[in-house]
Design a protein around this motif. Structure first.
Motif, PDB file in Angstrom:
ATOM      1  N   MET B  82       0.852  -1.175   0.000  1.00 38.38           N
ATOM      2  CA  MET B  82       0.000   0.000   0.000  1.00 38.38           C
ATOM      3  C   MET B  82       0.896   1.237   0.000  1.00 38.38           C
ATOM      4  N   TYR B  83       0.400   2.296  -0.617  1.00 35.09           N
ATOM      5  CA  TYR B  83       1.140   3.553  -0.657  1.00 35.09           C
ATOM      6  C   TYR B  83       0.270   4.666  -0.105  1.00 35.09           C
ATOM      7  N   GLU B  84       0.920   5.680   0.414  1.00 34.37           N
ATOM      8  CA  GLU B  84       0.193   6.871   0.849  1.00 34.37           C
ATOM      9  C   GLU B  84       1.151   8.048   0.805  1.00 34.37           C
ATOM     10  N   LEU B  85       0.594   9.266   0.789  1.00 36.46           N
ATOM     11  CA  LEU B  85       1.425  10.455   0.721  1.00 36.46           C
ATOM     12  C   LEU B  85       2.317  10.539   1.947  1.00 36.46           C
ATOM     13  N   ASN B  86       3.548  10.925   1.721  1.00 27.42           N
ATOM     14  CA  ASN B  86       4.495  11.048   2.813  1.00 27.42           C
ATOM     15  C   ASN B  86       5.062  12.461   2.875  1.00 27.42           C
ATOM     16  N   TYR B  87       4.914  13.188   1.809  1.00 26.27           N
ATOM     17  CA  TYR B  87       5.500  14.527   1.735  1.00 26.27           C
ATOM     18  C   TYR B  87       4.392  15.558   1.868  1.00 26.27           C
ATOM     19  N   GLY B  88       4.546  16.439   2.833  1.00 22.81           N
ATOM     20  CA  GLY B  88       3.520  17.441   3.058  1.00 22.81           C
ATOM     21  C   GLY B  88       2.273  16.859   3.694  1.00 22.81           C
ATOM     22  N   TYR B  89       2.432  15.690   4.310  1.00 21.95           N
ATOM     23  CA  TYR B  89       1.294  15.048   4.947  1.00 21.95           C
ATOM     24  C   TYR B  89       1.738  14.640   6.336  1.00 21.95           C
ATOM     25  N   PRO B  90       0.923  14.946   7.363  1.00 24.07           N
ATOM     26  CA  PRO B  90       1.401  14.681   8.725  1.00 24.07           C
ATOM     27  C   PRO B  90       1.648  13.199   8.989  1.00 24.07           C
ATOM     28  N   GLU B  91       2.664  12.946   9.788  1.00 20.78           N
ATOM     29  CA  GLU B  91       3.007  11.573  10.164  1.00 20.78           C
ATOM     30  C   GLU B  91       1.852  10.967  10.950  1.00 20.78           C
ATOM     31  N   HIS B  92       1.539   9.733  10.665  1.00 17.08           N
ATOM     32  CA  HIS B  92       0.417   9.099  11.359  1.00 17.08           C
ATOM     33  C   HIS B  92       0.553   7.583  11.286  1.00 17.08           C
ATOM     34  N   ASP B  93      -0.329   6.893  11.994  1.00 13.76           N
ATOM     35  CA  ASP B  93      -0.384   5.434  11.927  1.00 13.76           C
ATOM     36  C   ASP B  93      -1.814   4.999  11.623  1.00 13.76           C
ATOM     37  N   HIS B  94      -2.036   3.687  11.610  1.00 12.09           N
ATOM     38  CA  HIS B  94      -3.332   3.204  11.123  1.00 12.09           C
ATOM     39  C   HIS B  94      -4.019   2.193  12.027  1.00 12.09           C
ATOM     40  N   MET B  95      -5.334   2.214  11.922  1.00 15.42           N
ATOM     41  CA  MET B  95      -6.147   1.116  12.445  1.00 15.42           C
ATOM     42  C   MET B  95      -6.795   0.454  11.236  1.00 15.42           C
ATOM     43  N   TYR B  96      -6.794  -0.848  11.221  1.00 18.57           N
ATOM     44  CA  TYR B  96      -7.302  -1.578  10.059  1.00 18.57           C
ATOM     45  C   TYR B  96      -8.473  -2.444  10.493  1.00 18.57           C
ATOM     46  N   CYS B  97      -9.633  -2.184   9.904  1.00 12.27           N
ATOM     47  CA  CYS B  97     -10.826  -2.961  10.262  1.00 12.27           C
ATOM     48  C   CYS B  97     -10.862  -4.230   9.430  1.00 12.27           C
ATOM     49  N   SER B  98     -10.859  -5.360  10.103  1.00 11.95           N
ATOM     50  CA  SER B  98     -10.809  -6.644   9.389  1.00 11.95           C
ATOM     51  C   SER B  98     -12.148  -6.973   8.744  1.00 11.95           C
ATOM     52  N   GLU B 105      -6.831   6.566  10.139  1.00 12.95           N
ATOM     53  CA  GLU B 105      -5.574   7.165  10.568  1.00 12.95           C
ATOM     54  C   GLU B 105      -5.668   7.705  11.989  1.00 12.95           C
ATOM     55  N   PHE B 106      -4.552   7.711  12.663  1.00 15.67           N
ATOM     56  CA  PHE B 106      -4.467   8.411  13.946  1.00 15.67           C
ATOM     57  C   PHE B 106      -3.043   8.890  14.139  1.00 15.67           C
ATOM     58  N   THR B 107      -2.881   9.872  15.014  1.00 17.65           N
ATOM     59  CA  THR B 107      -1.530  10.328  15.345  1.00 17.65           C
ATOM     60  C   THR B 107      -1.340  10.185  16.843  1.00 17.65           C
ATOM     61  N   SER B 108      -0.120   9.921  17.233  1.00 13.99           N
ATOM     62  CA  SER B 108       0.185   9.798  18.654  1.00 13.99           C
ATOM     63  C   SER B 108       1.640  10.171  18.901  1.00 13.99           C
ATOM     64  N   ASP B 109       1.822  11.310  19.567  1.00 15.58           N
ATOM     65  CA  ASP B 109       3.181  11.727  19.912  1.00 15.58           C
ATOM     66  C   ASP B 109       3.809  10.750  20.892  1.00 15.58           C
ATOM     67  N   GLU B 110       2.966  10.222  21.768  1.00 12.97           N
ATOM     68  CA  GLU B 110       3.479   9.297  22.780  1.00 12.97           C
ATOM     69  C   GLU B 110       4.070   8.059  22.129  1.00 12.97           C
ATOM     70  N   LEU B 111       3.424   7.624  21.065  1.00 15.32           N
ATOM     71  CA  LEU B 111       3.928   6.445  20.363  1.00 15.32           C
ATOM     72  C   LEU B 111       5.352   6.684  19.875  1.00 15.32           C
ATOM     73  N   ILE B 112       5.564   7.861  19.318  1.00 16.20           N
ATOM     74  CA  ILE B 112       6.894   8.187  18.805  1.00 16.20           C
ATOM     75  C   ILE B 112       7.910   8.203  19.939  1.00 16.20           C
ATOM     76  N   LYS B 113       7.492   8.769  21.071  1.00 20.28           N
ATOM     77  CA  LYS B 113       8.406   8.818  22.226  1.00 20.28           C
ATOM     78  C   LYS B 113       8.808   7.417  22.647  1.00 20.28           C
ATOM     79  N   ILE B 114       7.826   6.540  22.724  1.00 22.66           N
ATOM     80  CA  ILE B 114       8.125   5.165  23.142  1.00 22.66           C
ATOM     81  C   ILE B 114       9.018   4.475  22.123  1.00 22.66           C
ATOM     82  N   ARG B 115       8.714   4.691  20.871  1.00 19.38           N
ATOM     83  CA  ARG B 115       9.533   4.118  19.813  1.00 19.38           C
ATOM     84  C   ARG B 115      10.991   4.524  19.985  1.00 19.38           C
ATOM     85  N   ASP B 116      11.202   5.825  20.188  1.00 24.39           N
ATOM     86  CA  ASP B 116      12.570   6.334  20.290  1.00 24.39           C
ATOM     87  C   ASP B 116      13.255   5.843  21.568  1.00 24.39           C
TER      88      ASP B 116
END
Lengths: 153, 153
Positions: B82-98, B105-116
């Motif tokens: 799958m592809y999606e815009l990465n330039y000029g588009y805010p960083e985000h993650d996904h929920m996928y309904c089966s 889409e959702f964004t979470s600063d905390e997620l990034i902190k934990i990742r780092d």
DNA sequence: TTCTTTGCAAATTCTTTGCACCGAA
DNA sequence: TTCGGTGCAAAGAATTTGCAAAGAA
């Protein structure tokens, strides 16, 4: 409860049968510790004509069944399906080194908390998640900086 | 800096050329807002024989180039890319309904902190990550509970 | 002119399916 | 005896590659 016991319970509940092939594959899969894809598993199996030979389609069919039974966990990496133990193995996520292509495991309770909080915020019912950090592992990063230094000489 | 400008800079830096096909694809891709796979993109392109026709191999080659250029972001879902815009588009993650197979889409600063933090703990150099929560969206969950209620009648 | 790019056809890779026979329950 | 399971061959789906001709720079 052993993986085999759990698997047999699963098979019974669905009216499925436990065959030589399934038993043998279950053994092979639980003898592995690490991640693998279908090809890596097939490579470690006996060849056609030998005892315990299992055909490629059966390997695919059985891996799918193991996932349904909750014995294996499946995720996609670089376009192919990877499998890893899911039963009797602690929940974890991965870091993937783009240089050596190795997968490293880590666990984070905080990650799960955030996942559940995000899902609650969006009224989304979590079943599972996939989280992979892409980057470069320490070992490869060191090698790289060494080779850069040598380039400059 | 527009996506086109950035892309041209990328092409120049690598001695690559900007062709009609690449220009047209860039336009088509940035006219889309949402996620797409190669087939969905190809379906919206002119047919063979028409103006602006782009062949399937060229679409694949160009999508790869867009990813290299940092214009698109790529991730695997159900075994396909799958592809999606990465330039000029805010960083985000996904929920996928089966159930309905939609991506949210959702964004979470905390997620990034934990990742780092996790990466620091393991001396791993983060380049990127993929995080997808699998489950059932609110809409599908409601439909399902309705149909269950009706089953009982 | 030079070297990348394109479209076509074909090849690859990974995975699934149809079907006749086999075998677990 | 009854279905589910297996192996084989073949089909599929997604993506990539070789190559000769076309086209940017």
């Amino acid at each position: 409860m052993t993986p085999l016991a759990r698997y047999e319970e699963f098979l019974q509940s669905r009216g499925l049968r436990n065959t030589q092939q399934k038993k043998y594959l279950l053994e092979q899969v639980f003898n592995r510790h690490a991640h693998f894809d279908a090809d890596q598993l097939i490579d470690q199996l006996p060849s056609r004509g030998d005892a315990n030979y299992v055909s490629r389609p059966t390997v695919y069919r059985t891996l799918k069944e193991f996932v349904d039974a909750g014995l294996l966990h499946r995720f996609e990496l670089d376009g192919r399906s990877m499998y890893e133990l899911n039963y009797g193995y602690p929940e974890h996520d991965h870091m993937y080194c783009s240089t050596c292509r190795r997968l490293f495991e880590f666990t984070s309770d905080e990650l799960i908390k955030i996942r559940d909080q995000v899902a609650r915020d969006h009224r989304f019912r979590v079943r599972d998640h996939r989280f992979i950090i892409h980057g470069i592992c320490d070992e490869c990063a060191k090698k790289r900086s060494v080779s850069r230094r040598q380039d400059r000489v």
